[in-house]
Design an enzyme around this catalytic site. Sequence first.
Site, PDB file in Angstrom:
ATOM      1  N   CYS A  77       0.838  -1.202   0.000  1.00  0.00           N
ATOM      2  CA  CYS A  77       0.000   0.000   0.000  1.00  0.00           C
ATOM      3  C   CYS A  77       0.879   1.261   0.000  1.00  0.00           C
ATOM      4  CB  CYS A  77      -0.980  -0.054   1.173  1.00  0.00           C
ATOM      5  SG  CYS A  77      -2.329   1.104   0.992  1.00  0.00           S
ATOM      6  N   HIS A 170      -3.749  -5.468   0.770  1.00  0.00           N
ATOM      7  CA  HIS A 170      -3.180  -5.841   2.077  1.00  0.00           C
ATOM      8  C   HIS A 170      -3.162  -7.360   2.235  1.00  0.00           C
ATOM      9  CE1 HIS A 170      -2.776  -1.838   3.857  1.00  0.00           C
ATOM     10  NE2 HIS A 170      -3.795  -1.525   3.078  1.00  0.00           N
ATOM     11  N   GLU A 172      -1.788  -8.963   4.557  1.00  0.00           N
ATOM     12  CA  GLU A 172      -1.701  -9.331   5.975  1.00  0.00           C
ATOM     13  C   GLU A 172      -3.064  -9.516   6.638  1.00  0.00           C
ATOM     14  OE1 GLU A 172      -1.077  -6.493   4.560  1.00  0.00           O
ATOM     15  OE2 GLU A 172      -1.259  -4.749   5.860  1.00  0.00           O
TER      16      GLU A 172
END
Length: 521
Positions: A77, A170, A172
């Site tokens: 990002c 993202h 994660e």
Amino acid sequence: TVLILDFGSQYSHLITRRVREMGVYCELLPCTQKMSELHFKPKGIILSGSPYSVYDTDAPRVDPAVFESGVPILGICYGLQEMTNHMGGKVEACDHREYGHAMLNVIKHPNFPLADKLFEGLGDELKVWMSHGDQVTQAAPGFLVISKTNTAPFAAVAHESKPFFGIQFHPEVTHTDDGQAVLKNFVVNICHADASWTMDAFVDKEIARIRKIVGPHGRVVGAVSGGVDSTVAAKLMHEAIGDRFHAILVDNGVMRLNECANVKKMLGDKMGINIKVSDAADLFLGRLKGVTDPETKRKIIGNTFIEVFEAEAAIIDKECGGEIEYLLQGTLYPDVIESISFKGPSATIKTHHNVGGLLEDMKLKLIEPLRELFKDEVRALGKILGLDDELVWRHPFPGPGIAIRVLGEVTKEQVEIARLADNIYIEEIKKNGYYRQIAQAYAALLPIKAVGVMGDKRTYEQVIALRAVETKDFMTADIFASAEWFVCLKRISSRIINEVKGVNRVVYDISSKPPATIEWE
Ligand code: XMP
């Protein structure tokens, strides 16, 4: 070790978690970290997301040496945007902030095998999670587009020849299917990081490290409270240096029902730890007399704690010939991160009780065996060290204890009422199987009286407030609620009113954090 540079995203800790879940040790450091001052040589670097825009005047910048370090880099990002910006591409604001799921189309480059490595083995389409207001509108020279979405033409890029990658989504967060696989491709297949970091290996390494630091004769003193962190830290010290670790339990008069005796039994009798209980209840309660301000209560308890602990430590030190050199502290990784954040330690909402003040006076050196771990890793460590489940899953309990749960003036009588009510509450929570679902629960005694009726008589007595919250990080919290739980609360309420003298009303706190906090004071 993989280095994660934090630009302040709410997801930065999650990246750390995901990488550790692969068995790869990693450290999260502020984005301002100078490469020349790094104490280890990373196998790869991940740049996190951020609430900033790269073109903001105060936008956080990474040390340019990162791009010269010769190790693989993954920008996530803002990390992608920072890399693009730094290397000569363009980043602009989107028309609309993009937040939610998106479908990613993977673009293969048979002539550039390195660039294809990030999405290797993952098929042509990936469901990913987006959360951004800016995006890349022109890739930096030398970069290839390796995936796009309907709205993001540069959803992922990779350099033609260098191991530099950037992704807009993202990986994660669990909403990104295969997010862990993307990270693993980077960390394991591209960085070739060693994936053998396990909790068992941690225990061995840490015990060896403690022995080396303390030496064959040195002694360590540490405070224990019965909480998970201090107990796990104490157990680890005991494994490492046996009776040369001295635990001190300060009875401050505001602990839970029978807590001191229970902790002494558990740590001393069961675990064989050298433990000394210092009964200072009257001293603490004497100093709290007439005090109603929450922060003043915390300060009094914090300072008195230091005084009592120091006196006890001095006695032990004298008894064993002045060999105490170290102070054990159960600092966890989130505390470390908080104190090194590039934005500075977060503003103090409530001063949390800690024993930092001890170091100045006592000339002790600090030993912090848990400073690399997250809370759930400490729990896993506790299990490996053989601690009971009941202890490992204990709810947190604040240092100032029941003093901040008796609203208004803290007296022995008021503490006793709060203690008895709390004990019934927790007992019922455990009996009905709710303890593990709730992150923290307790009873507080309110500084008001309410009218009631018992038999034929009017009563005018005190009010107990029950709190139960669900939370992962204790920074935000939701109230614990369900239809069955309310039925259970009804029973708890009637038990408290029947069994605790001085209480004729029980209320349930239905405020989330924020705007309320978990504790009432
Ligand atoms: P709040 O009330 O700030 O609580 O939402 C968040 C978590 O921190 C605990 N807490 C404390 N712990 N000393 C501590 O050791 C303190 O002064 C203190 N105040 C709050 C609280 O129990 C919750 O887990």
